[in-house]
Design an enzyme around this catalytic site. Structure first.
Site, short mmCIF file in Angstrom:
data_model
loop_
_atom_site.label_atom_id
_atom_site.label_comp_id
_atom_site.label_asym_id
_atom_site.label_seq_id
_atom_site.Cartn_x
_atom_site.Cartn_y
_atom_site.Cartn_z
N ASP A 101 0.75 -1.41 0.19
CA ASP A 101 0.35 0.16 0.44
C ASP A 101 0.88 1.60 0.16
OD1 ASP A 101 -2.40 -1.32 -0.27
OD2 ASP A 101 -2.66 -1.28 1.74
N TYR A 143 7.15 -9.69 6.67
CA TYR A 143 7.02 -8.08 6.84
C TYR A 143 7.87 -8.06 8.40
CZ TYR A 143 3.97 -7.22 2.95
OH TYR A 143 3.50 -6.86 2.01
#
Length: 333
Positions: free
Chosen positions: A57, A118
């Site tokens: 994003d 992540y």
């Protein structure tokens, strides 16, 4: 017939100046910037379409992003061995293509992936985050108890329907297998300097910067794939456990409800970075890609475990043609 070659790209970027990975009209995106640079380097019109392992994003960073692209073999042979260096001269400073290689047979950056990892970084010093880290570390003004956060995290690991932590997408499943979710505190630089100084007989006076006093709390989050906003929603839920505002069991209770809870705040994008994409051995790449295109069901057998963002009865992006495939990738942030 034009001979084609599939290339693997290993990519890093500072997401702060991008409207996310996926190409969008009138927006600066990572995909758009790299594809335009490739078009210039290889003299291709239209630009070649990248398929990415995880669509990040706006504001999300990456150290270990992976993509693939199919280009004419003749165009690649003209720059073979010099492509990363030449791209460095065409790309802006906030995105790098670290490595370009001919992809093994069966390789698909998205569907061949075994997992995505992540990291989310948080500074919980009441004074604030180190100014030099303000673009990639979230400031949380309340002290965090990482033992509580790790206890809550352990209750979330496994294969579940993560609908409570995902932004709903029409026709997309929210079942994911969370492989790892744990918090640690990075060693404060002052402690490291003091330790190194003591080892050679020097006495050092620690600096008073926030990261030097408390270190940075880092979450490692790994799953087979993530749905939209899942990582940041999980982090948001765990932060309020760490600062004592919610019970250790609360995030798992939200998970069990399978509906979005307004009490879960999605953590800001800038603290998140895509660190690694894991792939199987070369001989297993095609089989993995085939498996991950299948539809997820909550108790699917291990050898039929399907892949990211696939809806029942929906064709794969490749089946929908190049336009759909160009933006394909698990929505991981």
């Amino acid at each position: 017939m034009t001979a084609l070659v599939r290339l693997r790209f290993d990519i890093g970027y500072d997401g702060g100046g991008f409207a996310g990975w996926a190409r969008q009209p009138n927006q600066r995106t990572v995909q758009g910037v790299i594809e335009d640079a490739l078009a210039r380097l290889l003299r291709l019109d239209p630009p070649p379409a990248l398929t990415v392992a995880g669509r990040t994003d706006a504001g999300v960073h990456a150290r270990g992003q992976v993509a693939h692209v199919v280009v004419p073999a003749a165009s690649y042979s003209a720059v073979n061995g010099t492509m990363p260096r030449r791209l460095a001269g065409l790309l802006p400073a906030d995105v790098r293509v670290w490595r370009v290689s001919v992809a093994p047979e069966g390789f698909d950056a998205r569907f061949s992936a075994l997992s995505r990892r992540y990291a989310y970084s948080v500074c919980d010093d009441p004074v604030g985050v180190d100014p030099l880290r303000r673009h990639d570390v979230l400031w949380h003004p309340r002290p965090l108890d990482l033992d509580r956060m790790n206890a809550a995290s352990a209750l979330l690991v496994g294969e579940h329907d993560f609908a409570a932590y995902c932004r709903k997408r029409e026709g997309a499943t929210t079942i994911r297998r969370l492989l790892r979710l744990e918090w640690r505190r990075a060693e404060p630089p002052a402690d490291r300097a003091a330790r190194d100084g003591a080892a050679d007989g020097r006495m050092l006076r620690a600096s008073a910067a926030p990261s030097a006093r408390r270190g940075v709390a880092v979450a490692t989050v790994e799953a087979d794939a993530f749905c939209h906003s899942m990582v940041r929603a999980l982090v948001g839920a765990l932060l309020v456990v760490g600062d004592g505002r919610r019970a250790v069991e609360w995030p798992s209770e939200v998970l069990a409800a399978r509906v979005r809870d307004s009490a879960v705040n999605v953590a800001p994008a800038h603290g998140l970075s895509l660190e690694e994409i894991r792939y199987p051995q070369d001989e297993d790449l095609a089989r993995r890609a085939q498996e991950t295109r299948r539809v997820r069901t909550l108790n699917a057998a291990p050898d039929t475990h399907p892949g990211p963002d696939t809806a029942p009865g929906a064709p794969s992006p490749e089946a929908q043609g190049p336009a759909a495939s160009s933006n394909s990738g698990a929505r991981d942030s």
